[in-house]
Design an enzyme around this catalytic site. Structure first.
Site, PDB file in Angstrom:
ATOM      1  N   CYS A 118       0.851  -1.182   0.149  1.00 18.15           N
ATOM      2  CA  CYS A 118      -0.087  -0.103   0.021  1.00 18.15           C
ATOM      3  C   CYS A 118       1.030   1.309  -0.012  1.00 18.15           C
ATOM      4  O   CYS A 118       0.257   2.276  -0.271  1.00 18.15           O
ATOM      5  CB  CYS A 118      -1.062  -0.148   0.966  1.00 18.15           C
ATOM      6  SG  CYS A 118      -0.186  -0.622   2.584  1.00 18.15           S
ATOM      7  N   HIS A 137      19.154   0.760  -2.142  1.00 16.58           N
ATOM      8  CA  HIS A 137      17.675   0.800  -2.063  1.00 16.58           C
ATOM      9  C   HIS A 137      16.969  -0.526  -1.567  1.00 16.58           C
ATOM     10  O   HIS A 137      16.200  -0.297  -0.568  1.00 16.58           O
ATOM     11  CB  HIS A 137      17.320   1.534  -3.334  1.00 16.58           C
ATOM     12  CG  HIS A 137      15.682   1.699  -3.287  1.00 16.58           C
ATOM     13  ND1 HIS A 137      15.101   2.696  -2.632  1.00 16.58           N
ATOM     14  CD2 HIS A 137      14.515   0.928  -3.559  1.00 16.58           C
ATOM     15  CE1 HIS A 137      13.859   2.752  -2.702  1.00 16.58           C
ATOM     16  NE2 HIS A 137      13.542   1.673  -3.301  1.00 16.58           N
TER      17      HIS A 137
END
Lengths: 430, 276
Positions: free
Chosen positions: A50, A99
């Protein structure tokens, strides 16, 4: 081949765009199947939560990979890439490695250190592996990212302490009652937050006993769902002795739970601890109630305060977590460099073996040297000759400067790299 | 005390001091890992304390060398470490270590300091009764100390929950429920052992000195201690009373333990009939 990350996240991209780009499980499967057919990238993982949608890929070039992915997103979601392009971020090389390690460690999450993301990264990895969208590079990278994510959570306290209001309530209840096994709950009012808190406590093991509300229909519906009993708002006081946790969130303009009432209840309970959660604004429970021994009263601000403390604790661990991530990035980079050197080293080994074979064949025609002994001798000389340069190259791949050795080997012995050899070495590295 | 015993006692103190420092660092959040190291240090301290008793026992040719103040202090530290490290193995946490390690250190330091004091003359023929009396009494005190430690931690956690501003105490300590269990479970054992110690002690004093000694300070304070602990246990288990007040009462009872064990030495000696 280039490793790249392309994605959008909660940091820049509004939820209205994120929800349009969200991939369901079926859409992830479809996209991964398409990716296998697409020639612009050779490996792909899709992480869709989400808070983020990210693609981890290996492509011949970053531009080619990005273009292919954007086409795929447009096709699957029926959305123009112009709509989300301003929010896209791209990383390649070491930045891309960093990342994904940071994402798995929970350092890039909305709630720093959250555990859920580690499971989501694992699911993304499994889906890609199941659909054979992975080869050696991304497979190993995902494995290492998951391992680092686990290490960060065990070696630091970055995931300690609840952050959302309902989970803070559960954490506090567990600090009072230990593992919740049948502690009894009563809820006053059927507001959204109180029901959410009630459910969280119920899931943690507490027993929902009474739902108190003015509106009988709604109260009974909530009570039925929770397996509890509905009690009218005028009648709840006599049940307080039976419960260990009281959640209150009525719309009453004045406190409805009073000091004297709770003091009496505590005497009847023989001072068995009582946890009162007051989520209502204005407050439902007199603040003085907290002065009674063995009563723990938390209003909405107190719960937010605990949440803030927990977040501070997590943030104080960020530095240690970042160090673990950097260590993993360094190790992975070192492995990548060794992988790049491998074709040159393999050619050098073949080059040496060929020379030794020729010279030993000449000797064996004069001397009595059978085939097995000749091979053994060749391998031993080759191993001794290669030992020093291999050690140096391994060391250089860890500390930097490996390129000069590779160049020197190629120039001195004429070991030019043939096309696709690096890709081939990646495939064999897993 | 022979030089070897003294060295063993000193090194044991060093390990307990190290245990305390490690626990402090852990508790303050300065280090995240290190609890195993702290526990290992405590175990080494305990092992050295055990060796100390071997050397003392061999030196004096007795099974239980606790006839002097110094040896009694060292034996109490040994009993406490034994109860914590061996009998109540499941309660081993950094929070318990934080409170217990300075107590162990303090008692061994007292043992070193008090080594100049003279030992009691005990009737040799009754050594077995004396051993049971001493061992049960010291193990009872050790259990009460564990219970007291849990009580301190309970009050710390309770204060933290009332303050609503969680700090290291909130994060590091177990729940109130668990701590409550750790107050009363050792207390039951302590009370039983103390009753055994009192019973055997009366019997031993009758055999050794020809009379039941009820009126010396240590005997009276021990009886008061036992009564207090039985009252706490009654309140908790029979009257189902919970929470802060009973915990505070258990700590008052521990105050009596300290008085029985240490305080009475400053009245008319420990058991005054030993000096007659």
């Amino acid at each position: 081949m280039e490793f790249f990350v392309l994605g959008i996240s909660h940091k820049e991209c509004p939820v209205a765009i994120r929800e349009k780009l969200h991939f369901s499980k079926e859409q992830i499967d479809l996209a991964l199947r398409e990716a296998r057919a697409e020639s612009s990238f050779s490996e792909l993982v899709i992480l869709s939560t989400c808070n983020r949608v990210e693609f981890y890929g290996v492509a011949h070039s970053e531009q080619e990979g990005e273009a292919g992915l954007l086409r795929m997103v447009e096709r699957i979601h029926g959305i123009s890439s112009d709509e989300f392009r301003p929010y896209l971020y791209r990383h390649s090389g070491t930045e891309a490695l960093r990342h994904i390690f940071r994402v798995a460690a929970g350092l890039d999450s909305l709630v720093v250190g959250e555990n859920e993301i580690l499971g989501q990264v694992r699911d993304a990895f499994r889906a890609a592996d199941r659909l054979r969208a992975l080869d050696s590079l991304l497979y190993r990278l995902m494995e290492k990212a998951l391992k680092t994510g686990k290490e960060v959570r065990t070696q630091t306290r970055i995931n300690k302490g609840a952050v959302s209001i309902p989970s803070v309530a559960v954490e506090l209840a567990e600090k009072i009652f230990g593992k919740l096994v049948g502690e009894k709950i009563m809820v006053l009012g059927t507001g959204e937050m109180s029901i959410l808190t009630l459910k969280n406590l119920g899931n943690a093991g507490a027993e929902i006993l009474y739902v108190v509300s003015r509106n009988q229909e709604k109260g009974e519906s909530v009570a039925k769902e929770a397996g509890a009993e509905w009690v009218a708002l005028d009648d709840w006081g006599r049940y307080l002795t039976d419960v260990d946790i009281l959640i209150s969130s009525t719309a009453a303009p004045h406190p409805i739970v009073h000091y004297d009432q709770v003091r009496e209840v505590m005497n009847a309970r023989r001072h068995r601890p009582l946890f009162l959660i007051d989520i209502a604004v204005p407050r439902d429970i007199e603040a003085r109630v907290n002065e009674i021994d063995d009563v723990y009263l938390y209003n909405i601000d107190d719960l937010k305060g605990v949440s803030a403390s927990n977040l501070r604790l997590r943030r104080s661990e960020i530095q240690a977590a970042e160090e673990l991530v950097e260590h993993s990035v360094g190790l992975f980079n070192s492995w990548l460099k060794q992988l790049e050197v491998r074709p040159t080293m393999e050619r050098f080994e073949i080059f040496l073996s060929d020379i030794l074979d020729k010279e030993l064949s000449r000797i064996s025609s004069h001397e009595t040297l059978d085939e097995n002994k000749r091979r053994e001798l060749r391998d031993r000389i080759s191993a001794k000759l290669l030992h020093q340069p291999l050690s140096k190259i391994k060391e250089a791949s860890r500390n930097g400067g490996v390129a000069k050795y590779v160049e020197a080997l190629q120039a001195l012995f004429g070991l030019e790299q043939k096309p696709h050899e690096t890709d081939h070495s990646h495939r064999n590295a897993r | 005390m022979n030089p070897l015993s003294l060295s063993l006692l000193s090194i044991a103190q060093l390990f307990y001091a190290l245990t305390f420092v490690l626990h402090l660092l852990l508790f303050s959040g300065k280090v995240v890992r290190g609890y195993r190291g702290a526990l290992a240090c405590m175990r080494l301290g305990f092992l050295l304390n055990t060796f100390y008793f071997f050397t003392e026992a061999v030196g004096q040719g007795t099974l239980l060398p606790v006839a002097s103040v110094s040896q009694a202090m060292a034996f109490f530290a040994w009993s406490l470490a034994f109860v914590y490290l061996v009998l109540f193995i499941r309660i081993q946490t950094e929070s318990f270590g934080l409170i217990l390690s300075p107590i162990l250190l303090a008692f061994l330091a007292l043992a070193s300091w008090a080594r100049a004091f003279s030992a009691y003359e005990l009737p040799e023929s009754l050594n077995a009764y004396f051993t049971v009396h001493i061992v049960s009494a010291f193990f009872a005190y050790a259990c009460f100390t564990i219970s007291f430690t849990a009580g301190v931690l309970y009050l710390m956690q309770q204060r933290e929950l009332k303050r609503k501003n969680p700090g290291q105490v909130y994060y590091r300590l177990p729940s109130l429920e668990e701590l409550e269990g750790l107050i009363y479970q050792p207390m039951i054992w302590g009370a039983l052992l103390l009753l055994v110690a009192v019973g055997v002690g009366f019997f031993w004093s009758k055999l050794a000195y020809g009379e039941f000694s009820f009126l010396d300070p240590k005997t009276v304070s021990t009886l008061v201690t036992a009564a207090l602990y039985l009252a706490v246990l009654f309140l908790h288990y029979v009257s189902s009373q919970r929470g802060k007040k009973v915990v505070v009462l258990s700590m008052v009872a521990f105050g009596m333990v300290l008085f029985s064990f240490l305080g009475t030495r400053f009245l008319e000696g420990s058991h005054n009939f030993l000096h007659s």
